[in-house]
Scaffold this motif. Structure first.
Motif, PDB file in Angstrom:
ATOM      1  N   GLY A 190       0.820  -1.195   0.000  1.00  0.00           N
ATOM      2  CA  GLY A 190       0.000   0.000   0.000  1.00  0.00           C
ATOM      3  C   GLY A 190       0.858   1.250   0.000  1.00  0.00           C
ATOM      4  O   GLY A 190       2.060   1.221  -0.300  1.00  0.00           O
ATOM      5  N   GLN A 191       0.270   2.373   0.364  1.00  0.00           N
ATOM      6  CA  GLN A 191       0.990   3.648   0.385  1.00  0.00           C
ATOM      7  C   GLN A 191       1.718   3.798   1.721  1.00  0.00           C
ATOM      8  O   GLN A 191       1.101   3.753   2.790  1.00  0.00           O
ATOM      9  CB  GLN A 191       0.017   4.814   0.193  1.00  0.00           C
ATOM     10  N   ARG A 192       3.016   4.014   1.647  1.00  0.00           N
ATOM     11  CA  ARG A 192       3.798   4.174   2.873  1.00  0.00           C
ATOM     12  C   ARG A 192       3.689   5.629   3.332  1.00  0.00           C
ATOM     13  O   ARG A 192       4.049   6.556   2.605  1.00  0.00           O
ATOM     14  CB  ARG A 192       5.258   3.801   2.626  1.00  0.00           C
ATOM     15  N   VAL A 193       3.203   5.830   4.557  1.00  0.00           N
ATOM     16  CA  VAL A 193       2.952   7.186   5.034  1.00  0.00           C
ATOM     17  C   VAL A 193       3.910   7.596   6.146  1.00  0.00           C
ATOM     18  O   VAL A 193       3.921   8.765   6.549  1.00  0.00           O
ATOM     19  CB  VAL A 193       1.488   7.340   5.511  1.00  0.00           C
ATOM     20  N   SER A 194       4.672   6.643   6.672  1.00  0.00           N
ATOM     21  CA  SER A 194       5.740   6.964   7.624  1.00  0.00           C
ATOM     22  C   SER A 194       6.714   5.799   7.615  1.00  0.00           C
ATOM     23  O   SER A 194       6.547   4.834   6.859  1.00  0.00           O
ATOM     24  CB  SER A 194       5.179   7.200   9.037  1.00  0.00           C
ATOM     25  N   GLU A 195       7.710   5.869   8.457  1.00  0.00           N
ATOM     26  CA  GLU A 195       8.734   4.824   8.440  1.00  0.00           C
ATOM     27  C   GLU A 195       8.154   3.449   8.732  1.00  0.00           C
ATOM     28  O   GLU A 195       8.624   2.448   8.197  1.00  0.00           O
ATOM     29  CB  GLU A 195       9.825   5.154   9.465  1.00  0.00           C
ATOM     30  N   ASP A 196       7.110   3.395   9.550  1.00  0.00           N
ATOM     31  CA  ASP A 196       6.560   2.095   9.939  1.00  0.00           C
ATOM     32  C   ASP A 196       5.041   2.005   9.750  1.00  0.00           C
ATOM     33  O   ASP A 196       4.380   1.234  10.425  1.00  0.00           O
ATOM     34  CB  ASP A 196       6.919   1.785  11.389  1.00  0.00           C
ATOM     35  N   GLU A 197       4.468   2.799   8.823  1.00  0.00           N
ATOM     36  CA  GLU A 197       3.013   2.766   8.638  1.00  0.00           C
ATOM     37  C   GLU A 197       2.653   2.799   7.155  1.00  0.00           C
ATOM     38  O   GLU A 197       3.259   3.527   6.368  1.00  0.00           O
ATOM     39  CB  GLU A 197       2.356   3.946   9.360  1.00  0.00           C
TER      40      GLU A 197
END
Length: 748
Positions: free
Chosen positions: A481-488
């Motif tokens: 999916g779309q990576r929105v932070s380092e771990d999300e």
């Protein structure tokens, strides 16, 4: 004098004994459930064996029926069934002559009677060959003993079993019911005699059964589908593209997916979030054999692996899937009591998850090290070979030959898998707008189709691998999916995907993805941008609106780890916390998301580019045409039986008269008049002339128009003196009378 009616059905000069019509009806009933057994045995390539067994049962029943009484049919059938089921359970791995075997028999029986499809049984070929002799022998034996009621009851019981398991669709069920009805009806006529007029009773019953079959569901929640099309989405709830954990998936044609968010994922690594895998290929879809069981911690895969700890939060209104990185070994927190695990090791919730609910999973992902996989060899466990090398009997030789050409320079399973993966990526175009082929999917995609989406790529690769004796299975789930932070990550419906898992000794299941990634990511971004521009709700979370998070380029050395696990689910650290690269093909780039639905998108479309579009109209299937034809014939015969057809014909006949020669026109005009007067007043008595008949009705308002028609009829009938003008006058006068027109002056 005997009142017994004829025991033959006569059509003109042809006479057919009712007994043989009952035999034919028995063949229809048996054929209805044999079609199910043939379909499922063809999937595993033993349909020829089934036909041999069935032929033996039919011949044996005909020969024994001449010598043995009717009750022995049930004894012989019971013996055949017991022997067959014993053979089946003796072949099931891990089942022995013990209480364990008894428990397994009871559990399987209950599962089948409560909706488990026989197609989902592991040893399906042995089971089908075990039950077929008894299912065929008993009704066939009984009909030749002229025990028609028992023949219908025994065959109907077998058909009813397949209705309960959901394997008998509406058309098969209807066909079997017609056969059972024919056995009873023709058997009764054979015993007591009958006439062709009694056939109308069968027509009335047939229409009733057809109407009931279109409106009544025998088993709520069964897997059989109605013949008549219906609208409605899947059970995913939350929008197109979400994949459920259903046991059966059907491959579709063109699809359209939803850009709405399904999950947000917090994880120490990105990867593919797996929902389910399927082992049995039917030629037009996939089945996961075996059932599911209560959750318990799982052993890690053999060989080296790295740990992925992930937490999924549901963003859709309702979902029935629990994605997780493969291989999930522990569900953390109190969700373990609410989780089930499938026969292939995937997770599913006991009940649907709703918006805001979350769950955490610890997974061990096998390391995809090329050198290790090249050296792994082909010494597969027997249960892996048996379950993951199956191909339908319809699989073509040309597919095996083409795959052999593609892998000719590969000397190990890993290299063969890479060659097949590369060939599909380079030789097929990616598109959501495809027409579903009528023939076997993999063969059609490889040889006939130029483009397709992930389901077609993955199905073809699994099939091609199996032609080379390499165990493989079909998997569904989501890309990162779309990576929105380092771990999300934010996972949308259009991130749903299908890929391939290949088994390697000492490593386990390793993912391969033959679907081209560039076309997927471009299409995904375009769909998200369009949805944002149109103001569609649910496309973004607060984090995803800020764009994609991109890590700073670094140069690090990573190492793979062994499958070390601890019992401390809250405080244990990842063995590979510094980040072993999961796979060169892992979608660490957040834009690398699969855009297609693996199996069950909520919306489907024909993707027509024509203006005005509208609702696509699909031509009726062969089953629907046959179904409609049976219904039309039954309705017509029912109308004839009840007199509706005759009354409708007479209503038209008395009001409209085609023209012929003058004499014929006058005679038919008088016949219409006589019918009208009989319906309105009374029937003409025997020996009463037309003139006397009409004159006797003068006191009830029959005027000189009717007398004029009678006079013209007598002239035509007895003098043969009638002209075209006379014919026109007679027809016109009768038209006026039956239509209730006012009296007018008749000509002389």
């Amino acid at each position: 004098m005997s009142t017994r009616q004829d025991d033959r059905l006569r059509f003109g000069g042809v006479a057919i004994p009712y007994h043989w019509l009952a035999v034919c009806s028995t063949a229809v009933l048996i054929g209805s459930y044999l079609s199910i057994l043939y379909r499922i045995t063809n999937v595993v390539g033993v349909a020829g064996d089934l036909l041999f067994v069935v032929a033996g049962a039919l011949v044996g029943a005909m020969l024994l029926a001449r010598k043995l009484p009717a009750w022995t049919a049930f004894v012989i059938g019971a013996i055949l069934l017991v022997i067959g089921l014993f053979s089946y359970y003796a072949t099931v791995p891990g089942v022995y002559l013990s209480l364990e075997q008894a428990d397994r028999i009871i559990a399987d029986t209950i599962a089948l009677l409560t909706g488990l499809s026989v197609e989902m049984m592991r040893e399906i070929e042995t089971w089908a060959l075990s039950v077929a002799p008894a299912a065929v022998f008993v009704p066939w034996y009984l009909v030749f003993r002229r025990r028609y009621g028992l023949a219908a009851a025994s065959g109907g019981a077998v058909l009813g079993f397949f209705v309960l398991t959901g394997d008998a669709g509406a058309f098969v069920t209807l066909t079997g019911m017609v056969g059972a009805l024919g056995i009873v009806a023709f058997g009764t006529m054979s015993r007591y005699g009958g006439t062709i007029a009694q056939m109308d009773v069968l027509a009335v019953a047939l229409v009733a059964m057809i109407l009931l079959s279109t409106t009544v569901s025998v088993v709520p929640g069964g897997s059989a589908s109605p013949i008549l099309p219906s609208s409605g989405g899947g059970g995913s709830g939350g929008g197109g593209g979400l994949i459920s954990n259903d046991k059966r998936v059907a491959i579709q044609g063109s699809i359209e997916l939803s850009p709405k968010v399904q999950y947000t994922v917090t994880s120490n690594h990105g990867g593919y979030w797996k929902v389910a895998s399927y082992d049995r290929y039917t030629g037009d879809g996939w089945i996961r054999t075996g059932g599911s069981r209560s959750y318990e911690d799982q052993s890690p895969p053999p060989g080296t692996s790295y740990e992925v700890r992930q937490t999924f939060t549901v963003e859709a209104d309702r979902v029935d899937a629990m994605p997780a990185a493969w291989k999930p070994i522990r569900v953390m927190g109190d969700m373990d009591d609410k989780t089930r695990i499938s026969s292939t090791g995937s997770l599913s919730p006991r009940s649907a998850l709703t918006k805001g609910e979350s769950y955490s999973v610890r997974s061990r992902v096998p390391t995809k090290d090329p050198e290790t996989l090249r050296d792994s060899g082909a010494d597969y466990p027997s249960e892996i070979r048996q379950q993951y090398l199956q191909l339908p009997g319809s699989t073509s030789n040309r597919l095996k030959e083409r795959t052999s050409e593609i892998t000719a320079d590969a000397d190990n399973p890993y290299e063969k898998a890479v060659r097949i993966e590369t060939w599909l990526e380079e030789n097929k175009e990616y598109s959501l707008d495809v027409e579903r082929p009528d023939d076997e999917i993999a063969d059609s995609f490889v040889f006939e189709m130029e483009e397709g989406y992930c389901v077609y790529y993955a199905t073809s690769m699994v099939t091609m691998l199996r032609t080379q004796d390499i165990p493989a299975r079909f998997a569904t789930g989501y890309t990162s999916g779309q990576r929105v932070s380092e771990d999300e990550w934010v996972v949308r419906g259009l991130d749903s995907h299908a890929w391939v898992e290949v088994y390697f000794p000492d490593t386990g299941w390793v993912r391969f993805d033959p679907t081209p990634s560039d076309s997927r990511s471009d299409a995904e971004q375009e769909m998200v941008n369009d949805a944002r521009a149109s103001g569609e709700s649910g496309v973004d979370t607060d984090e995803s609106e800020n764009g994609t998070w991109t890590p700073e380029p670094t140069t690090t050395t990573t190492t793979t780890t062994t499958t070390t696990t601890t019992d401390d689910e809250d405080n244990s650290t990842s063995d590979g916390v510094d980040g072993p690269n999961p796979d060169p093909g892992d979608p660490q780039n957040p834009d690398l998301g699969e855009l297609t639905s693996a199996v069950t998108p909520t919306e489907t479309t024909n993707s027509s580019s024509e203006e005005g579009g509208g609702i696509p109209i699909e031509p009726p299937s062969r089953e629907q045409l046959l179904y409609s034809g049976l219904l039309a014939i039954g309705v017509l015969l029912t109308a004839r039986r009840t007199g509706i057809l005759q009354r409708a014909y007479r209503t038209v006949w008395v009001r409209w008269q085609p023209r012929d020669d003058p004499e014929t026109d006058v005679e038919r005009a008088f016949n219409r008049l006589e019918y009208y007067l009989a319906q309105k007043h009374r029937v003409r008595r025997a020996g009463e002339t037309p003139r006397e008949y009409i004159a006797s009705l003068s006191h009830v308002g029959v005027d000189d128009r009717a007398q004029r028609v009678g006079s013209l009829y007598e002239r035509a009938r007895y003098a043969g003196d009638v002209s075209r003008e006379h014919a026109d006058e007679a027809v016109s006068l009768v038209n006026d009378i039956v239509r209730g027109s006012k009296r007018r002056q008749s000509s002389g």
